[in-house]
Motif scaffolding. Structure first.
Motif, short mmCIF file in Angstrom:
data_model
loop_
_atom_site.label_atom_id
_atom_site.label_comp_id
_atom_site.label_asym_id
_atom_site.label_seq_id
_atom_site.Cartn_x
_atom_site.Cartn_y
_atom_site.Cartn_z
N GLY A 32 4.64 -9.85 -9.20
CA GLY A 32 3.97 -9.34 -10.39
C GLY A 32 2.47 -9.47 -10.43
N ASP A 33 1.84 -9.93 -9.35
CA ASP A 33 0.38 -10.09 -9.30
C ASP A 33 -0.25 -8.72 -9.04
N ILE A 34 -0.97 -8.18 -10.04
CA ILE A 34 -1.52 -6.82 -9.95
C ILE A 34 -2.48 -6.69 -8.77
N GLU A 35 -3.43 -7.61 -8.63
CA GLU A 35 -4.42 -7.49 -7.56
C GLU A 35 -3.76 -7.63 -6.19
N ALA A 36 -2.81 -8.53 -6.07
CA ALA A 36 -2.10 -8.68 -4.79
C ALA A 36 -1.30 -7.42 -4.49
N ALA A 37 -0.79 -6.78 -5.54
CA ALA A 37 -0.03 -5.53 -5.36
C ALA A 37 -0.94 -4.40 -4.88
N VAL A 38 -2.18 -4.38 -5.36
CA VAL A 38 -3.15 -3.39 -4.88
C VAL A 38 -3.33 -3.55 -3.38
N ASP A 39 -3.52 -4.80 -2.94
CA ASP A 39 -3.70 -5.06 -1.51
C ASP A 39 -2.44 -4.68 -0.72
N LYS A 215 -11.61 -7.38 4.82
CA LYS A 215 -11.23 -7.67 6.21
C LYS A 215 -9.73 -7.91 6.33
N GLY A 216 -9.18 -8.64 5.36
CA GLY A 216 -7.75 -8.93 5.37
C GLY A 216 -6.91 -7.68 5.28
N VAL A 217 -7.32 -6.76 4.43
CA VAL A 217 -6.59 -5.51 4.27
C VAL A 217 -6.66 -4.69 5.56
N LEU A 218 -7.86 -4.60 6.15
CA LEU A 218 -8.03 -3.84 7.38
C LEU A 218 -7.19 -4.41 8.52
N ALA A 219 -7.21 -5.75 8.63
CA ALA A 219 -6.46 -6.40 9.71
C ALA A 219 -4.96 -6.22 9.56
N VAL A 236 -11.45 -4.13 12.55
CA VAL A 236 -11.99 -4.80 11.37
C VAL A 236 -13.52 -4.71 11.36
N GLU A 237 -14.14 -4.97 12.49
CA GLU A 237 -15.60 -4.90 12.59
C GLU A 237 -16.12 -3.51 12.24
#
Length: 309
Positions: A32-39, A215-219, A236-237
């Protein structure tokens, strides 16, 4: 396990543009974490990068005031757009912006405590206007800029009266050059800021937490695509370089000349201005940004009123 409500799914859809079932699944995966769900959705390639612009939900006006080497922008909220069109409300907001110049422009409490022309404080004037018009109003925020030498460029989008509108932008240009072309450049850059809503002036000014999240999303996205770890680092770079070009003012393509970045446009203007120019900061206030208001169901209200009779 969090209870995933329709309101949560709706909010996530508005943030990401993803499908309803994808949003529901994403919320279930992250409790249910909205921001985590976006990621989560971004990692799955189901949502575009969220820019967190914030839905414009509050009514009212933003205003600018500039005097010499300093400028300030303020946001005063009202409950309805009807009040925002009231000449008395408009005059009050414009006056508050002028008062804010004398307080430094960013401390709301200091502005509220400052003397309002004609008597009393800014806070007392707001309260008196609330009593007269019958609608709640608040001085929500303020921000200021200054230069030691140069100009404060300005632009107001959706202008309803001089220096009053829906988006207010200030741009600080440090220079010993000619004021007229410098002022024209400042307005052009302020218009650019209004249109593109950069997250920072340059890479150094972006919140490191935002960069790490990106960076986390890209990786993760590359990892789920089956890329090996040594390739992921390069992806990522490259992705972060692209992110900076999109998110930082100086690296964005200039909307008035797409062949140049904003930094290059500033450098090119030095010939006409006759001196070096340094873009040192900007302020952008968009009405209601990051504030949400309840959405009323008008049909339900009418039905409820009918039932009460």
């Amino acid at each position: 396990m969090a209870n995933i409500t329709a309101a949560m799914v709706k909010e996530l859809r508005e943030k990401t543009g993803a499908g309803m079932m994808d949003c529901k699944n994403a919320l279930g995966e992250v409790d249910g974490d909205i921001e985590a769900a976006v990621d989560w959705l971004r990692k799955k390639g189901l949502a575009k990068a969220a820019k967190k612009a914030g839905r414009v939900a509050a009514e009212g006006l933003v205003a600018l005031a500039v005097e010499g080497p300093k400028g300030v922008a303020v946001e005063v909220n009202s409950e309805t757009d009807f009040v925002a069109r009231n000449p008395e409300f408009q005059d009050m907001v414009a006056t508050i912006a002028t008062v804010a110049l004398s307080t430094g422009g960013s401390d709301v409490a200091a502005i509220e405590a400052a003397a309002y022309p004609g008597g009393g404080t800014v806070s007392e004037k707001i309260q008196a206007t609330i009593g007269k018009i019958g609608e709640n109003m608040t001085l929500r925020r303020a921000a200021g800029l200054s230069v030691s030498a140069g100009v404060i460029g300005t632009y107001v989008h959706g202008q309803v009266a001089p220096n009053l509108g829906k988006i207010a932008v200030l741009v600080a240009l440090e220079s010993e050059g000619k004021a007229e072309p410098l002022t024209a450049l400042g307005k052009q850059i302020a218009m650019h800021v209004a249109a593109t809503n950069p997250q920072g002036l340059d890479a150094a000014s972006i919140d490191p937490a935002i960069v790490e999240r990106e960076k986390g999303v890209l990786a993760e996205k590359a990892r789920e695509g089956g890329k090996p770890e040594n390739v992921i680092a390069k992806i990522v770079e490259s992705g972060i370089k692209t992110f900076y070009k999109e998110a930082t003012l100086l690296e964005q393509p200039f909307i008035h000349d797409g062949s140049k970045t904003v930094a290059q446009a500033v450098k090119a203007a030095e010939a006409e201005v006759g001196a070096p120019i340094k873009l040192t900061g900007f302020v952008r206030l968009a009405l209601g940004e990051g504030v949400e208001k309840e959405e009323s169901d008008f049909a339900a209200e009418v039905a409820a009123a009918a039932g009460a009779n």
